[in-house]
Design a protein around this motif. Structure first.
Motif, mmCIF file in Angstrom:
data_model
loop_
_atom_site.group_PDB
_atom_site.id
_atom_site.type_symbol
_atom_site.label_atom_id
_atom_site.label_comp_id
_atom_site.label_asym_id
_atom_site.label_seq_id
_atom_site.Cartn_x
_atom_site.Cartn_y
_atom_site.Cartn_z
ATOM 1 N N GLU A 797 0.834 -1.213 0.000
ATOM 2 C CA GLU A 797 0.000 0.000 0.000
ATOM 3 C C GLU A 797 0.863 1.255 0.000
ATOM 4 O O GLU A 797 0.588 2.235 -0.714
ATOM 5 N N TYR A 800 2.262 1.680 -3.550
ATOM 6 C CA TYR A 800 1.235 2.079 -4.521
ATOM 7 C C TYR A 800 0.811 3.538 -4.302
ATOM 8 O O TYR A 800 0.614 4.284 -5.264
ATOM 9 N N ARG A 801 0.682 3.936 -3.056
ATOM 10 C CA ARG A 801 0.291 5.333 -2.786
ATOM 11 C C ARG A 801 1.361 6.303 -3.292
ATOM 12 O O ARG A 801 1.045 7.356 -3.856
ATOM 13 N N MET A 817 -4.338 -1.280 -5.762
ATOM 14 C CA MET A 817 -4.662 -0.452 -4.590
ATOM 15 C C MET A 817 -6.124 -0.669 -4.181
ATOM 16 O O MET A 817 -6.444 -0.787 -2.990
ATOM 17 N N TYR A 832 -10.706 3.940 -6.423
ATOM 18 C CA TYR A 832 -9.547 3.459 -7.191
ATOM 19 C C TYR A 832 -9.985 2.483 -8.292
ATOM 20 O O TYR A 832 -9.472 2.512 -9.419
#
Length: 926
Positions: A797, A800-801, A817, A832
């Protein structure tokens, strides 16, 4: 008495008529006269006599054959082909007809047809077969099949060692091997025994002129040829062109007069007259002459080229572009035609199209200085300063003897590093004294490429003094100001352009870029839409809108609609069709993609870029055999480009026919030994054939040939890994990592460290690489996916962020995500998932995640509807059926859920989630 006299007059008249008829030439006399005329090289008289003969006896085989020969001698190729084919129909001996018929077909460029129609023909007469083999050798050479050409030439020599045709075939083979001096020597040997051989003299002169750069010697040979054959068109054409190259228009006019006196047919002399008028600046007269000629031959390449040149000189660039585009379509292998097309597109301010036209001439090993210089101009107009500078440097390095020698030297100095002040000073001095603008453009490009924007703007002032009214000046100024980050001044410059020319799309594009940089995407779209409303048939504007929408993450269907409209308004816009196919190839609808590709190739038949996409569409549709055929066609159209051979080898690798792939790559590398992609693929093939040492040798060779390319070191790393040599593999990967463009080196090095159980070192490397290369989204995505696969959801996470904070168009990151948030029951999953689906609709994996996000948000009915579509698109994926069964049970639909679960149960141990299947099945049976 008067009545009687009148009655007697009729038989008297008949008698006179019969006597006149009896007094005409007999068939035998006409034949003999025609043969004498042909011996004396009087094709005109021979043609008249033979036509008279055929009026008496239309089915005369020899008459048809000799008329075909006479028409060939006079240059009327189309009529000659008709008569020679009739001679075959009337059973004139093949041994006499076929060598002439094939000669006619070769002269008309029918190379493939010659090989397909007569490649397996065997003639009883050895000499005739040798002549045919020699001509087939020329056809094979013209299509790029050098091995077959050599075999046929050898067969011609074996069949008739001392023949003119066999010797010519040998000379052609030597020429194809770049052995030009040996080819001329072979022709000289032939001329000792056949001193009046027109073909030998012509070929020798052409080699002296074009290959050996010996214009004086070529002139003598052309004159020797005209002494043998005064009406030989190619010799007159060459001598006239040499005069024009010296800017000696008067000498060209004298050559034209000599040609007309020699009796060269009017159509051919009119073509050269058009050349002379063009050189003399009489463009309207040249256009008039060419237009008249094109009525009878609308697809004649020389006439198309001349017509395009005339239109360009008259400032009619749209007409010049259309004509040159047609010429390129007919002969995509012609460099000259591509130059002409690109020049017209540059004048029309369509630099992207110009680069597309030049693309086949611009690979990394290109030695085509003209193409590189034109690409530099186009890149300048696009604002690609670094790319423009690179093109100009390469062009100058290839032609140091050019009249811009000092400029070439200066640009070369800029490329060798250091401050480059002396080189820039030299360029500035040349630009100030040169009347042309080429050096100005090179100087502007060099300065902008070095980010010396103040210097570039000053150089633009110099260009403005030469061309005060040119729309290019504010356009270039705006481009430099945009690169400088001075958006306010750039906007003013582009506005000036549009006041001078409201249809200048490049200026609109500049303003769109400013809008996007100022975070005004809606304004950017509105601007483009307004331009399209005023110019609804401008496919380039529609392409720009599609590109903007892709950049802004607009729905897939919206982008397709725009590109389809671009194709509709301009069916000949190859780039629009390419973009449309690229979008479709990224999707799953193989049938639609294939039909669209087929329609594109039908509309623009010989476009290599479209053919390459057709081959990819055929592969996606499972039509591997058709893809092989398409790549073969690409090879025949552009044998030197390597695109077809690479594609063919790629299909053979997919088919696991590694031996065939190896042979295809060998052919490619024989012609293009420095082809980087070909060598990388050859290494892959050697590994598949379990020949790691050979693969390692190829990798080392690739490093020697391309020391600044990562491919050779990456390949060595893979091979060393295959051999179990971890440290050498790591060393090779680190070498690739040190290069300016490391490619996949960060991923491969990290993966290799993990495989070697050096996790701490891998983590340290990853952290350092991301810190020093924050723009490397590929590596960031790799780390995120790796964390996800290993079950490290917080780590995934986090990655991906970080990626999505930089780029919102990464479909995989958006999808993963969404899935992560969904399984962790965190908010935001649906948002998303919707973004991912908008970028990649009808992708089952994306839709599956979307359905799970909907279910997590309590939208079970819609989740069920979406999951049904997923299973319909990919019925073979069991996890999709399992998710569908869950949603069906949640909706209370036990019977259909039971059906899905029973199908999964039949998979047995082949589906590892059988425990969940059994649990859900029990629930469905309750």
């Amino acid at each position: 008495m008067k009545l009687r006299a009148r009655r007697l007059s009729l038989p008297l008249v008949l008698s006179v008529s019969l006597l006149a008829a009896c007094g005409g030439k007999s068939e035998e006399e006409l034949m003999a006269s025609a043969k004498t005329a042909l011996q004396q090289q009087d094709a005109k008289t021979a043609t008249i006599e033979l036509k008279n003969l055929l009026q008496k006896n239309p089915s005369s085989p020899e008459g048809r054959f000799l008329l075909g020969k006479a028409l060939l001698d006079s240059g009327d190729l189309a009529s000659a082909e008709i008569e020679l084919r009739r001679a075959l129909e009337y059973k004139h001996p093949q041994e006499q007809v076929l060598p002439l018929l094939v000669q006619v077909m070769l002269s008309q460029g029918q190379l493939k047809k010659v090989l397909s129609d007569y490649g397996s023909t065997r003639l009883a007469d050895k000499s005739a077969q040798a002549a045919l083999d020699a001509q087939l050798s020329a056809a094979a050479l013209g299509t790029g099949d050098k091995d077959r050409a050599r075999q046929l030439a050898d067969a011609a020599v074996a069949g008739d060692p001392g023949s003119e045709q066999a010797s010519l075939a040998q000379a052609r083979i030597l020429s194809s091997q770049q052995a030009f001096d040996q080819a001329v020597q072979r022709l000289d040997e032939l001329l000792k025994t056949h001193p009046k051989s027109v073909n030998a003299l012509l070929f020798k002169a052409q080699l002296q002129l074009r290959a050996l750069n010996q214009p004086a010697e070529a002139t003598k040979t052309f004159q020797q040829l005209l002494a043998v054959r005064p009406d030989q068109f190619d010799a007159h054409d060459a001598l006239l062109s040499l005069a024009l190259a010296r800017n000696d228009v008067e000498a060209a006019r004298q050559q034209l007069a000599a040609m007309k006196k020699a009796g060269v047919p009017g159509g051919r002399s009119a073509l050269l007259e058009a050349k002379v008028e063009m050189a003399a600046g009489n463009y309207s007269r040249a256009k008039e002459l060419v237009q008249a000629l094109r009525r009878g031959a609308p697809e004649h390449l020389g006439l198309l080229s001349m017509a395009a040149m005339a239109e360009a000189r008259l400032g009619n660039y749209s007409e010049a572009e259309a004509l040159s585009a047609k010429a390129v379509q007919l002969a995509p292998q012609s460099s000259q035609l591509r130059y002409q097309h690109a020049q017209a597109l540059i004048k029309l301010r369509q630099p992207a199209k110009a680069l597309a036209a030049l693309k086949p001439l611009l690979d990394s090993s290109s030695k085509d200085s003209e193409a590189l210089a034109l690409a530099g101009q186009a890149s300048m107009l696009l604002g690609e300063q670094k790319q423009a500078e690179d093109f100009f440097k390469r062009a100058s390095a290839l032609r140091p003897e050019d009249q811009r020698y000092r400029a070439a030297l200066a640009i070369g100095q800029l490329g060798r590093g250091g401050s480059g002040e002396a080189a820039l000073s030299e360029l500035s001095s040349i630009a100030a004294t040169e009347k042309g603008t080429g050096v100005d453009l090179a100087l502007i490009s060099a300065l902008a490429g070095r980010r010396d924007y103040a210097g570039a703007l000053k150089a633009i002032e110099g260009l403005e003094r030469k061309q005060p009214d040119s729309v290019d000046v504010p356009l270039l100024r705006g481009r430099v100001q945009l690169a400088q980050g001075n958006l306010t001044e750039a906007r003013k410059s582009f506005d000036i352009v549009l006041k001078k020319d409201p249809k200048m799309l490049l200026a609109v594009g500049g303003l769109v870029t400013i809008d996007v940089n100022e975070k005004k995407p809606d304004q950017a779209r509105t601007r483009l839409e307004a331009y399209i409303k005023d110019n609804p048939k401008n496919s380039q504007a529609l392409r720009a809108l599609a590109e903007l929408d892709a950049q802004l993450g607009k729905p897939h269907d919206q982008i397709l609609k725009t590109l389809n409209e671009a194709v509709r308004v301009d069916p000949n816009d190859a780039m629009a069709r390419e973009m449309l196919l690229d979008v479709l190839l990224a999707g799953r609808d193989a049938k639609l993609t294939l039909s669209t590709a087929q329609a594109a190739v039908a509309a623009i038949p010989n476009n290599v870029e479209l053919l390459e996409r057709l081959a990819r569409a055929q592969l996606a549709a499972g039509e591997n055999g058709q893809a092989l055929s398409t790549f073969g066609k690409i090879t025949s159209l552009m044998p030197e480009s390597g695109v077809g051979q690479l594609g063919t080898a790629g299909v053979q690798i997919i088919n696991k026919d590694y031996q065939a792939a190896q042979r295809e790559l060998k052919k490619l590398l024989d012609v293009k030994p420095d082809d980087l992609q070909g060598r990388a693929m050859a290494i892959q093939v050697e590994l598949q054939l379990k020949r790691p040492q050979e693969a390692l040798a190829l990798a080392k060779d690739l490093q020697t040939r391309h020391p600044k390319a990562a491919a050779g070191y990456l390949a060595e790393g893979v091979v060393q890994q295959e051999l179990g040599a971890t440290e050498p593999a790591l060393a090779a990967m680190r070498k690739a990592l040190s290069l300016e463009q490391p490619g996949e080196a960060p991923l491969r090095l990290h993966a290799l460290l993990r495989k070697a159980r050096r996790a701490a070192e891998a983590d340290s490397f990853a952290e350092g690489w991301l810190k020093s290369h924050p723009e490397d989204t590929t590596f960031g995505l790799y780390l995120a996916d790796l964390a996800l696969a290993s079950g490290d959801y917080p780590g995934a996470e986090k990655h991906y962020r970080a990626l999505l904070a930089k780029r919102q168009d990464l479909v995989g990151a958006l999808n993963n995500m969404a899935w992560l948030l969904s399984v962790q029951k965190k908010p935001g999953a649906l948002d998303y998932a919707q973004k991912a689906l908008a970028l990649a609709p009808e992708q089952p994996a994306i839709m599956d995640t979307y359905a799970s996000a909907l279910a997590a948000e309590g939208q079970s009915k819609k989740a069920l509807e979406v999951q049904r579509q997923v299973v319909q698109l990919s019925p073979e994926v069991p996890t999709y059926r399992l998710a569908l069964a869950r949603y069906l049970l949640a909706a209370g639909e036990k019977a259909p859920a039971r059906q899905e679960l029973q199908q999964l149960s039949k998979l047995g141990k082949g589906f590892p989630q059988q425990d969940e299947v059994n649990k859900l099945l029990a629930e469905a049976n309750r």
